[in-house]
Design a protein around this motif. Structure first.
Motif, PDB file in Angstrom:
ATOM      1  N   TYR A 217      -8.350  13.032   1.836  1.00 51.20           N
ATOM      2  CA  TYR A 217      -8.094  13.676   2.902  1.00 51.20           C
ATOM      3  C   TYR A 217      -6.529  14.504   2.793  1.00 51.20           C
ATOM      4  N   VAL A 218      -5.822  13.993   2.007  1.00 53.21           N
ATOM      5  CA  VAL A 218      -4.256  14.322   2.082  1.00 53.21           C
ATOM      6  C   VAL A 218      -3.971  15.880   2.082  1.00 53.21           C
ATOM      7  N   GLU A 219      -4.665  16.361   1.329  1.00 53.70           N
ATOM      8  CA  GLU A 219      -4.167  17.849   0.937  1.00 53.70           C
ATOM      9  C   GLU A 219      -4.883  18.637   2.286  1.00 53.70           C
TER      10      GLU A 219
ATOM     11  N   SER B 141      -5.909  18.866  -9.171  1.00 51.21           N
ATOM     12  CA  SER B 141      -6.135  17.990 -10.459  1.00 51.21           C
ATOM     13  C   SER B 141      -5.241  16.815 -10.239  1.00 51.21           C
ATOM     14  N   GLU B 142      -4.098  16.930  -9.974  1.00 53.30           N
ATOM     15  CA  GLU B 142      -3.097  15.456  -9.796  1.00 53.30           C
ATOM     16  C   GLU B 142      -3.834  14.633  -8.654  1.00 53.30           C
ATOM     17  N   VAL B 143      -4.389  15.102  -7.639  1.00 58.17           N
ATOM     18  CA  VAL B 143      -4.937  14.361  -6.605  1.00 58.17           C
ATOM     19  C   VAL B 143      -6.319  13.572  -7.066  1.00 58.17           C
ATOM     20  N   ALA B 144      -7.073  14.447  -7.871  1.00 59.01           N
ATOM     21  CA  ALA B 144      -8.205  14.006  -8.573  1.00 59.01           C
ATOM     22  C   ALA B 144      -8.296  13.041  -9.450  1.00 59.01           C
ATOM     23  N   ARG B 145      -7.075  12.918 -10.402  1.00 55.12           N
ATOM     24  CA  ARG B 145      -6.603  11.842 -11.119  1.00 55.12           C
ATOM     25  C   ARG B 145      -6.447  10.495 -10.268  1.00 55.12           C
ATOM     26  N   VAL B 146      -5.558  10.632  -9.226  1.00 51.44           N
ATOM     27  CA  VAL B 146      -5.337   9.270  -8.558  1.00 51.44           C
ATOM     28  C   VAL B 146      -6.680   9.009  -7.937  1.00 51.44           C
TER      29      VAL B 146
ATOM     30  N   ILE C 116       0.849  -1.081  -0.031  1.00 49.07           N
ATOM     31  CA  ILE C 116      -0.005   0.053  -0.097  1.00 49.07           C
ATOM     32  C   ILE C 116       0.804   0.928  -0.030  1.00 49.07           C
ATOM     33  N   VAL C 117       1.806   1.265   0.917  1.00 46.05           N
ATOM     34  CA  VAL C 117       2.665   2.265   0.791  1.00 46.05           C
ATOM     35  C   VAL C 117       3.574   2.538  -0.543  1.00 46.05           C
ATOM     36  N   SER C 118       4.201   1.570  -1.002  1.00 44.76           N
ATOM     37  CA  SER C 118       4.509   1.401  -2.247  1.00 44.76           C
ATOM     38  C   SER C 118       3.817   2.048  -3.510  1.00 44.76           C
ATOM     39  N   ILE C 119       2.385   1.603  -3.420  1.00 45.15           N
ATOM     40  CA  ILE C 119       1.573   2.030  -4.240  1.00 45.15           C
ATOM     41  C   ILE C 119       1.280   3.489  -4.331  1.00 45.15           C
ATOM     42  N   TRP C 120       1.566   3.945  -3.151  1.00 47.07           N
ATOM     43  CA  TRP C 120       0.784   5.243  -2.738  1.00 47.07           C
ATOM     44  C   TRP C 120       2.009   6.147  -3.162  1.00 47.07           C
ATOM     45  N   ARG C 121       3.171   6.093  -2.718  1.00 45.29           N
ATOM     46  CA  ARG C 121       4.296   6.861  -3.295  1.00 45.29           C
ATOM     47  C   ARG C 121       4.517   6.680  -4.575  1.00 45.29           C
TER      48      ARG C 121
ATOM     49  N   HIS D 150       5.837  14.343  -6.180  1.00 45.94           N
ATOM     50  CA  HIS D 150       4.980  15.236  -5.221  1.00 45.94           C
ATOM     51  C   HIS D 150       5.695  14.761  -3.561  1.00 45.94           C
ATOM     52  N   ARG D 151       6.655  15.125  -3.389  1.00 40.81           N
ATOM     53  CA  ARG D 151       7.323  14.510  -2.037  1.00 40.81           C
ATOM     54  C   ARG D 151       6.371  14.898  -0.920  1.00 40.81           C
ATOM     55  N   ALA D 152       5.891  16.108  -0.716  1.00 44.76           N
ATOM     56  CA  ALA D 152       4.946  16.278   0.297  1.00 44.76           C
ATOM     57  C   ALA D 152       4.056  15.400   0.469  1.00 44.76           C
ATOM     58  N   LEU D 153       3.263  15.030  -0.347  1.00 47.07           N
ATOM     59  CA  LEU D 153       2.241  13.871  -0.484  1.00 47.07           C
ATOM     60  C   LEU D 153       2.594  12.557  -0.266  1.00 47.07           C
ATOM     61  N   GLN D 154       3.916  12.189  -0.689  1.00 46.26           N
ATOM     62  CA  GLN D 154       4.385  10.865  -0.612  1.00 46.26           C
ATOM     63  C   GLN D 154       4.753  10.648   0.942  1.00 46.26           C
TER      64      GLN D 154
END
Length: 516
Positions: A366-368, A320-325, A117-122, A128-132
């Protein structure tokens, strides 16, 4: 002083992971140390243990000489493919016949699931280092679902299949991120993704095939990927799956097992001739209902975050990037759940392979907002985290100090003082469908059951069927939860709990309730 130390972003990440691990241990640790397990997990552990002892084999798994369901009561257990049994049997060969095997196996599955799960998220938030750095968040969302924290310590096949499905999806993510789709590395990733799908299939059957849809869904989520690249990836995985399964089926024992499994489990489930969760068209949507039950805390958290963002004037709109994910992982989760709605044989743990993607979906929403809140209220958020960690450990310690013994586990341990291992004991016809009796008795003492009580010395009974026995001649051992061990033609000393008066009292109560 402590709060100032955790102002450092590096230490803050450690703190979030400490909280996530502490939260997981609230349920995982106590469930790993008690003697309670769901019947399915006990049955699978029994099969793996028997395989390690040479009772049954990989393509002819053996549970016991009896089974509570008529569907899987053949010469060997054919209810599910045998991969998990084979893997777990290796641990039994190493550690012996101990319940530590199930707990170690569950821990391995948990660690692998978290790592993937961590690897897929990253990978999804590459660049996007902050989100990773919020890779702990989807793990927290995942383990915050009731089906996950209940299932992981219960030795379910679906948990193992989840690992293989996640691994296949991760390999495909790496393939799409590669610049040269024809390089040796890219080809290896495609083949490896296909092999993981084979492993998922050999763990739980066709429900493990949904990662084959990954490429098409990736196009829908990320339009800059070409259809050709997606088609090539899908083709290679299909060929890998087909060739691997083809070679497996050339082996006669494998062909016999898989054909028996397919006809007895898959086909019968589609024809609605196996277990059912309900009747009518609504039964097809049981998993949808269960999904929403799992997501109630997530919807509440999302509403809370939007409320906080509104009052603190933080960013509300999703980038937009988070929306795509979010869109992409939603489609993957849907592809894992939708095919199972065809059958009305549905149970909550069938959701397990899709729930990591559901968790990533909510974590992306949630993340942002969480990131903005932490940046604006750093010391406050650290204080909340420290308090949450202490509360989590307080709950865990309290649960560890109040572990309750399982009634059926207690019963079989008491019965083991009278009945030799690997025996067949009788059981009242009314109790034969009780799966807990079958699984606990086989797992803890290798016992099989039969309703042919005329040929057995020891019989499992409850108060409603005691009238079948002559308690003046037969011994009676009192067990928990209204169960008894009847020993035919052998009176037990009163000090050993063979109370004739108790038997008469029970028969009297049964007569009053109309069960005699």
């Amino acid at each position: 002083m402590i709060l100032s130390i955790f102002r450092n972003e590096k230490y803050q990440v450690y703190l979030y992971w400490l909280f996530t691990i502490s939260f997981i241990l609230i349920t995982f640790l106590p469930r790993s140390l008690d003697d309670t397990m769901f019947m399915d997990g006990l049955a699978y552990a029994s099969i793996a243990r028997n395989m390690a002892m040479g009772v049954g084999s990989f393509w002819r798994p053996h549970f016991a000489d009896s089974f509570w369901l008529p569907y899987d009561n053949g010469a060997f257990f054919s209810g599910h493919p045998p991969l998990q049994f084979g893997i777990q049997s290796v641990l039994f060969r190493i550690f012996g016949d101990t319940t530590a095997v199930e707990n170690i196996y569950n821990l391995i599955v948990l660690i692998c699931s978290v790592a993937l799960i961590v690897s897929i998220w990253r990978k999804l938030f590459e660049g996007h280092r902050a989100l990773q750095s919020f890779a702990w968040l989807p793990v927290l969302c995942w383990y915050g679902m009731i089906t996950v924290w209940y299932s992981i310590p219960n030795n379910f096949l679906d948990s193992t299949m989840t690992v293989f499905c996640l691994a296949s999806c991760y390999c495909q993510l790496l393939f799409f991120a590669s610049r040269d789709e024809y390089s040796a590395k890219s080809n290896f990733l495609q083949v490896l993704a296909g092999i993981f799908i084979v492993l998922a299939f050999l763990t739980k059957g066709p429900v493990g095939l949904f990662p084959l849809a990954f490429s098409i869904l990736y196009i829908l989520g990320y339009q800059y990927t070409t259809l050709k690249k997606a088609a090539v990836n899908t083709f290679v995985m299909l060929v890998t799956f087909g060739i691997t399964m083809g070679f497996i089926l050339l082996y006669k024992p494998a062909y016999h097992f898989l054909s028996t499994y397919f006809n007895g489990q898959v086909v019968q489930a589609l024809l609605q001739k196996r277990e059912k969760t309900g009747v009518g068209w609504t039964a097809h949507f049981y998993l949808v209902q269960e999904l929403f039950r799992n997501l109630i805390p997530h919807f509440l958290a999302l509403a809370g975050l939007y409320t906080i963002a509104f009052f603190l004037k933080l960013r509300i709109k999703v980038s937009s990037e988070v929306a795509r994910v979010s869109k992409f992982v939603f489609l993957i989760a849907f592809s894992g759940i939708a095919p199972m709605l065809i059958s009305i044989k549905q149970y909550p743990h069938y959701l397990l392979p899709s729930l990591p993607f559901v968790a990533i979906f909510f974590a992306s929403l949630y993340v942002e907002k969480i990131n903005d809140f932490i940046l604006s209220k750093r010391e406050f958020s650290v204080g909340i985290l420290l308090a949450s960690i202490l509360v989590s450990w307080g709950i865990t310690v309290r649960k560890l100090n109040t572990l309750e013994s399982n009634g059926m586990a207690y019963n079989i341990k008491k019965i083991s003082g009278y009945v030799s291992r690997s025996s067949t004991v009788g059981i009242c016809q009314e109790l034969y469908q009780n799966a807990d009796i079958h699984t606990y008795f086989q797992r803890y003492h290798h016992l099989s059951l039969t309703t042919q009580t005329n040929y057995t010395k020891y019989i499992i009974a409850n108060s409603f069927c005691l009238n079948q026995f002559d308690l003046k001649k037969d011994g009676l051992i009192t067990l928990r939860d209204n169960f008894f061990l009847v020993i035919k033609n052998q009176r037990i000393n009163r000090l050993n709990a063979g109370y004739h008066s108790l038997g008469m009292e029970i028969r009297g109560k049964a007569k009053q309730t109309g069960h005699l």
